[in-house]
Design a protein around this motif. Structure first.
Motif, PDB file in Angstrom:
ATOM      1  N   VAL A  29      21.021 -60.588  15.578  1.00 33.83           N
ATOM      2  CA  VAL A  29      20.788 -60.733  16.852  1.00 33.83           C
ATOM      3  C   VAL A  29      21.663 -59.846  17.504  1.00 33.83           C
ATOM      4  O   VAL A  29      23.004 -59.766  17.535  1.00 33.83           O
ATOM      5  CB  VAL A  29      21.189 -62.397  17.274  1.00 33.83           C
TER       6      VAL A  29
ATOM      7  N   ASN B 249      24.898 -61.508  12.592  1.00 38.35           N
ATOM      8  CA  ASN B 249      24.243 -61.497  11.549  1.00 38.35           C
ATOM      9  C   ASN B 249      24.257 -62.496  10.507  1.00 38.35           C
ATOM     10  O   ASN B 249      25.303 -62.699  10.200  1.00 38.35           O
ATOM     11  CB  ASN B 249      24.462 -60.202  10.742  1.00 38.35           C
TER      12      ASN B 249
ATOM     13  N   TYR C 291      15.957 -60.301  18.082  1.00 37.46           N
ATOM     14  CA  TYR C 291      16.500 -60.353  16.748  1.00 37.46           C
ATOM     15  C   TYR C 291      15.745 -59.817  16.075  1.00 37.46           C
ATOM     16  O   TYR C 291      14.413 -59.274  16.400  1.00 37.46           O
ATOM     17  CB  TYR C 291      16.809 -61.976  16.380  1.00 37.46           C
TER      18      TYR C 291
ATOM     19  N   THR D   6      10.836 -57.698  14.630  1.00 37.05           N
ATOM     20  CA  THR D   6      11.441 -58.176  15.882  1.00 37.05           C
ATOM     21  C   THR D   6      10.758 -59.129  16.722  1.00 37.05           C
ATOM     22  O   THR D   6       9.497 -58.908  16.873  1.00 37.05           O
ATOM     23  CB  THR D   6      12.050 -57.114  16.722  1.00 37.05           C
TER      24      THR D   6
END
Length: 185
Positions: A81, A128, A104, A163
Motif C-alpha cells: 500500500v 507491505n 495497493y 492494483t
C-alpha cells in the motif's frame, strides 16, 4: 519489497540499527528497524517477521532522483500500500507498476529483478506484507475462486501484478498503528 543492499547501494549508504535521531515519520511498534543514511538520502526499514510472514513499513527520502534496486523472491506474494507519495516499479521481465498514494498492489515478481524510481526531495512511505506460498495455499482453501488465478501464474513461474484504487483517507482510520503520537514515549 525491500531495497537490495547487496548491490551498489552499500557503497552509497551506511546501514545501522534503529531510527535516525531526527526521524519524524510513521513507525511500526515491535518492528526491527534499520536505517540507511548517505549522501543520496535516507531509508528507514521497519520489519516484523512471524514465521514466513513479513510486515514492513518503509520510509524513503532522497536528495536527487534515484533508481533503487529491490529484492525479488520467487515464492512470495507482496501486498503493498502506498501510504505517502506514489511508487513506480520497473523491471526486466515484469511490466511497469505505478502505485499511487492510496492504492495497493498484489505483486509476485517470480524472481525477476526490479527497481523503484524515486523523485528528489519527496517523502515516500510504503506498507507491505509478504506472504509465503504456504500461507497463500491456506487462504486459497477458504477462498478458492479468489486465488485460483494467482496459483496458475505461480505454478507457471510468471510475474504478475494487479492494483485497485482506494481512498487515501481510509488508511488513517483502518491502520491507526501509523499514528506516531499514540506511541510516542
Amino acid at each position: 519489497m525491500l531495497p537490495d543492499f547487496s548491490s551498489y547501494l552499500k557503497s552509497y549508504f551506511n546501514l545501522s540499527e534503529g531510527f535516525p535521531p531526527d526521524y519524524k515519520g510513521p513507525f511500526l511498534p515491535g518492528a526491527s528497524v534499520k536505517t540507511a543514511i548517505g549522501k543520496l538520502g535516507t531509508i528507514v526499514l521497519q520489519e516484523i517477521t512471524a514465521g514466513e510472514l513479513n510486515i514492513e513499513l518503509n520510509s524513503f527520502y532522497f536528495l536527487r532522483k534515484i533508481k533503487i534496486p529491490f529484492l525479488s523472491d520467487t515464492l512470495l506474494l507482496n501486498a503493498a500500500v502506498a501510504l505517502q507519495n506514489k511508487f513506480l516499479f520497473r523491471g526486466r521481465g515484469i511490466e511497469n507498476i505505478l502505485i499511487k498514494q492510496g492504492q495497493y498492489v498484489f505483486l509476485h515478481t517470480a524472481g525477476k529483478p526490479y527497481d523503484a524510481i524515486f523523485e528528489k526531495e519527496k517523502n515516500y512511505v510504503l506498507f507491505n506484507m509478504r506472504y509465503p506460498e504456504t500461507t497463500m495455499k491456506e487462504i486459497a482453501l477458504a477462498f478458492p475462486e479468489l486465488l485460483q488465478s494467482f496459483f496458475v501464474q505461480l505454478k507457471e513461474g510468471k510475474p504478475f501484478a494487479f492494483t485497485k484504487p482506494t481512498r487515501a483517507g481510509d488508511y488513517g482510520q483502518s491502520l491507526p498503528v501509523f499514528q506516531r503520537k499514540v506511541y510516542h514515549a
